[in-house]
Design a protein around this motif. Structure first.
Motif, PDB file in Angstrom:
ATOM      1  N   CYS A 142       0.568   5.424   0.606  1.00  0.00           N
ATOM      2  CA  CYS A 142      -0.299   6.502   1.079  1.00  0.00           C
ATOM      3  C   CYS A 142       0.438   7.817   0.905  1.00  0.00           C
ATOM      4  O   CYS A 142       1.660   7.872   1.046  1.00  0.00           O
ATOM      5  CB  CYS A 142      -0.654   6.316   2.549  1.00  0.00           C
ATOM      6  N   ILE A 202      -4.893   6.633   0.643  1.00  0.00           N
ATOM      7  CA  ILE A 202      -4.360   5.479  -0.075  1.00  0.00           C
ATOM      8  C   ILE A 202      -4.252   5.809  -1.567  1.00  0.00           C
ATOM      9  O   ILE A 202      -5.234   6.210  -2.185  1.00  0.00           O
ATOM     10  CB  ILE A 202      -5.254   4.243   0.148  1.00  0.00           C
ATOM     11  N   THR A 203      -3.050   5.622  -2.130  1.00  0.00           N
ATOM     12  CA  THR A 203      -2.823   5.906  -3.546  1.00  0.00           C
ATOM     13  C   THR A 203      -2.431   4.670  -4.348  1.00  0.00           C
ATOM     14  O   THR A 203      -2.404   4.714  -5.570  1.00  0.00           O
ATOM     15  CB  THR A 203      -1.745   7.002  -3.729  1.00  0.00           C
ATOM     16  N   LEU A 204      -2.092   3.574  -3.668  1.00  0.00           N
ATOM     17  CA  LEU A 204      -1.803   2.299  -4.331  1.00  0.00           C
ATOM     18  C   LEU A 204      -2.278   1.188  -3.403  1.00  0.00           C
ATOM     19  O   LEU A 204      -2.068   1.255  -2.186  1.00  0.00           O
ATOM     20  CB  LEU A 204      -0.305   2.147  -4.609  1.00  0.00           C
ATOM     21  N   TRP A 205      -2.920   0.179  -3.985  1.00  0.00           N
ATOM     22  CA  TRP A 205      -3.537  -0.918  -3.233  1.00  0.00           C
ATOM     23  C   TRP A 205      -3.467  -2.143  -4.116  1.00  0.00           C
ATOM     24  O   TRP A 205      -4.178  -2.239  -5.113  1.00  0.00           O
ATOM     25  CB  TRP A 205      -4.988  -0.525  -2.945  1.00  0.00           C
ATOM     26  N   ASN A 206      -2.583  -3.094  -3.794  1.00  0.00           N
ATOM     27  CA  ASN A 206      -2.405  -4.237  -4.684  1.00  0.00           C
ATOM     28  C   ASN A 206      -3.416  -5.360  -4.403  1.00  0.00           C
ATOM     29  O   ASN A 206      -4.240  -5.266  -3.492  1.00  0.00           O
ATOM     30  CB  ASN A 206      -0.953  -4.749  -4.661  1.00  0.00           C
ATOM     31  N   MET A 225       0.858  -1.186   0.000  1.00  0.00           N
ATOM     32  CA  MET A 225       0.000   0.000   0.000  1.00  0.00           C
ATOM     33  C   MET A 225       0.891   1.231   0.000  1.00  0.00           C
ATOM     34  O   MET A 225       1.902   1.272   0.684  1.00  0.00           O
ATOM     35  CB  MET A 225      -0.884   0.028   1.249  1.00  0.00           C
ATOM     36  N   GLU A 262      -9.671  -2.443  -4.964  1.00  0.00           N
ATOM     37  CA  GLU A 262      -8.853  -1.264  -5.254  1.00  0.00           C
ATOM     38  C   GLU A 262      -9.710  -0.006  -5.365  1.00  0.00           C
ATOM     39  O   GLU A 262      -9.376   1.041  -4.802  1.00  0.00           O
ATOM     40  CB  GLU A 262      -8.065  -1.494  -6.547  1.00  0.00           C
ATOM     41  N   LEU A 294      -8.710   3.181  -2.952  1.00  0.00           N
ATOM     42  CA  LEU A 294      -7.978   4.333  -3.475  1.00  0.00           C
ATOM     43  C   LEU A 294      -8.663   5.639  -3.109  1.00  0.00           C
ATOM     44  O   LEU A 294      -9.875   5.788  -3.257  1.00  0.00           O
ATOM     45  CB  LEU A 294      -7.815   4.231  -4.988  1.00  0.00           C
ATOM     46  N   GLY A 295      -7.865   6.579  -2.597  1.00  0.00           N
ATOM     47  CA  GLY A 295      -8.381   7.886  -2.197  1.00  0.00           C
ATOM     48  C   GLY A 295      -8.937   7.924  -0.791  1.00  0.00           C
ATOM     49  O   GLY A 295      -9.204   9.000  -0.261  1.00  0.00           O
TER      50      GLY A 295
END
Length: 148
Positions: A21, A27-31, A19, A42, A46-47
Motif C-alpha cells: 500500500c 493498494i498497489t500490489l495484490w498477489n 499486499m 487484483e 488495486l487502487g
C-alpha cells in the motif's frame, strides 16, 4: 554470491497474501494469495483503500495507527504478528495475522508498506471451540465437586 531471484514469481507463488500500500493506504500490489484469502481479484483491489478488507468498527483505530506509522517510518509489527479481524468479499469475517515492512525512497521518505498476511480463521475458530469446551469441563467439575 548474489541469487538471481525473480521477485514477481516469488510474490505470485507465495502461500501468504502479499499486499503493498502507498503512504495514503491505497493498494498497489495484490498477489494471488490475497485474492484467495479475501475474495477480491487484483483488478478489484488495486487502487482501492484498505477499507476494502477492514471491518467498519476497526477502521478508525487502523487509520490512526497507519498514519502514525507513515509519519514516523516505524512499525512494531515488523517481527511481531498483529492479529485482527478482516472482511472477505462475501461479507464474512476472517481472522488474519500479519507482519509489515516499511518501504522508503532513496532519500529515506516513507513511500508505503508491505503486509504479509495469513488467514487464521480456521485456527481461531478451533481455539474458540476448545476454550468453550474447557469452560464446560471446568463447570462440570465444579458442579460435581459441589454435590459431594
Amino acid at each position: 554470491m548474489q541469487a538471481n531471484v525473480d521477485f514477481k514469481q516469488l510474490v505470485e507463488g507465495a502461500g501468504d497474501a502479499i499486499m503493498v500500500c502507498d503512504a495514503m493506504g491505497a493498494i498497489t500490489l495484490w498477489n494471488r494469495a490475497a485474492e484467495r484469502i479475501f475474495g477480491f481479484g487484483e483488478g478489484e483491489a488495486l487502487g482501492q483503500s484498505l477499507d476494502l478488507i477492514i471491518p467498519q468498527r476497526q477502521r478508525q483505530r487502523h487509520w490512526e495507527g497507519y498514519h502514525k506509522t507513515m509519519e514516523t517510518g516505524v512499525t512494531r509489527y515488523g517481527a511481531d504478528l498483529l492479529r485482527v479481524p478482516a472482511l472477505h468479499k462475501d461479507g464474512r469475517t476472517l481472522s488474519i495475522a500479519f507482519t509489515v515492512s516499511m518501504l522508503f525512497s532513496a532519500d529515506r521518505e516513507v513511500t508505503g508498506i508491505v503486509a504479509i498476511v495469513r488467514d487464521e480463521t480456521a485456527r481461531f475458530d478451533e481455539e474458540r471451540k476448545l476454550r468453550a469446551r474447557l469452560v464446560e469441563v471446568e463447570a462440570t467439575m465444579i458442579r460435581e465437586g459441589d454435590s459431594r
